[in-house]
Design an enzyme around this catalytic site. Structure first.
Site, mmCIF file in Angstrom:
data_model
loop_
_atom_site.group_PDB
_atom_site.id
_atom_site.type_symbol
_atom_site.label_atom_id
_atom_site.label_comp_id
_atom_site.label_asym_id
_atom_site.label_seq_id
_atom_site.Cartn_x
_atom_site.Cartn_y
_atom_site.Cartn_z
ATOM 1 N N CYS A 79 1.058 -1.223 0.361
ATOM 2 C CA CYS A 79 0.101 0.157 0.456
ATOM 3 C C CYS A 79 0.706 1.454 0.070
ATOM 4 C CB CYS A 79 -1.193 -0.123 1.291
ATOM 5 S SG CYS A 79 -1.965 0.610 0.906
ATOM 6 N N HIS A 199 -3.325 -4.830 2.120
ATOM 7 C CA HIS A 199 -2.907 -5.699 2.760
ATOM 8 C C HIS A 199 -3.113 -7.147 3.005
ATOM 9 C CE1 HIS A 199 -2.651 -1.624 4.314
ATOM 10 N NE2 HIS A 199 -3.253 -1.373 3.824
ATOM 11 N N GLU A 201 -0.662 -8.124 5.785
ATOM 12 C CA GLU A 201 -0.752 -8.763 6.425
ATOM 13 C C GLU A 201 -1.990 -8.483 7.427
ATOM 14 O OE1 GLU A 201 -0.675 -5.992 5.199
ATOM 15 O OE2 GLU A 201 -0.723 -3.578 6.267
HETATM 16 N N1 LIG Z 1 -3.645 2.112 3.395
HETATM 17 C C1 LIG Z 1 -2.475 3.062 2.616
HETATM 18 O O1 LIG Z 1 -1.522 2.275 2.578
HETATM 19 C C2 LIG Z 1 -3.298 4.132 1.877
HETATM 20 C C3 LIG Z 1 -2.029 4.735 1.419
HETATM 21 C C4 LIG Z 1 -2.242 5.914 0.519
HETATM 22 N N2 LIG Z 1 -3.633 5.927 -0.276
HETATM 23 C C5 LIG Z 1 -1.410 7.107 1.023
HETATM 24 O O2 LIG Z 1 -1.138 7.705 -0.094
HETATM 25 O O3 LIG Z 1 -0.799 6.968 1.292
#
Ligand SMILES: NC(=O)CC[C@H](N)C(=O)O
Length: 251
Positions: A79, A199, A201
């Site tokens: 992410c 995610h 995890e």
């Molecule tokens: N769950 C996440 O890590 C979201 C990331 C988010 N979109 C960002 O710009 O940081």
């Protein structure tokens, strides 16, 4: 046993450490450049990439992170971690880079548009066994808009029908284009770099963590192939059976 660092500035680093514990692997928290020394691999967790970048700057981590990535040891970004590893992010911000792709930081919309879905992951299943699908937990998630030729796509997913159209600046002048494909990439590998927009995890499926650990074993096996080192033993086998899970996770 491999020592896996988890960047612990902000976000879901505790959840990664717990996921590693569940498969019998030691994870260590990384907050300072010198803590990257001696690691076998590194996880950059999800969170909020702008905040994480500010903290990384405060701790002077960017040069050391770039060096770690280019040094060839396995690195996994989930992410916000994926955003960190991308060579280019729509919306801009300081990046570690290394992964030949363009990401959109909030492709799926705001926090309210967070969702879960089943992803088709044949390459993960081929390597780690189990179902051909995995649960993808997307939290204000980014997505990968395009990748270079060295990047292997491990999962994509349909663009949600209710998603407002997004406009992507080409980066040159004012030219903009609308993302018009009906699917978008959400998991990739490029050599020592693994990246997922979702995610793993936060689920009880440890195959992505095993896949990542196998990347470490692969790189050791390559380095020591002349010595015919065996890469067959799994860290998970060192675990006592039926160890209780130590964090709430989504089944
Ligand atoms: N769950 C996440 O890590 C979201 C990331 C988010 N979109 C960002 O710009 O940081």
């Amino acid at each position: 046993m491999a020592v896996v660092g988890v960047l612990a500035l902000q976000g879901s680093y505790n959840e990664h450490l717990a996921a590693l514990r569940r498969i019998g692997v030691r994870g260590v928290e990384v907050r300072k450049p010198e803590q990257l020394l001696g690691l076998d691999s590194l996880i950059i967790p999800g969170g909020e990439s702008t905040t994480m970048a500010k903290l990384a700057n405060y701790h002077n981590l960017f040069p050391a992170l770039r060096e770690f990535v280019s040094g060839g040891k396995p690195v996994w970004g989930t992410c916000a971690g994926l955003i960190f590893l991308a060579n280019k992010a729509v919306g801009g911000q300081e990046l570690v880079g290394g992964l030949d792709c363009t990401v959109h930081r909030n492709f799926f919309g705001s926090q309210l548009q967070s969702f879960e879905t089943e992803l088709s992951v044949p390459k993960l299943a081929e390597k780690e066994g189990g179902n051909e699908t995995c649960r993808g937990v997307f939290i204000r998630a980014p997505a990968i808009l395009d990748v270079g030729s060295d990047v292997e796509i491990l999962a994509d997913c349909p663009v949600p029908a209710n998603r407002p159209s997004i406009t992507i600046s080409s980066g040159e002048g004012d030219e903009e284009e609308v993302y018009s494909k009906d699917r978008v990439i959400v998991a990739v590998r490029q050599g020592n770099i693994l990246a997922t927009a979702f995610h793993p995890e936060l689920t009880s499926d440890s195959r992505w963590h095993r896949f990542f650990l196998d990347m470490d074993k692969e790189s050791h096996a390559k380095a020591f192939s002349a010595l015919s080192l065996s890469s067959s033993s799994r860290d998970a086998e060192d675990l006592p059976k039926n160890k209780p899970l130590d964090l709430p996770i989504f089944e």
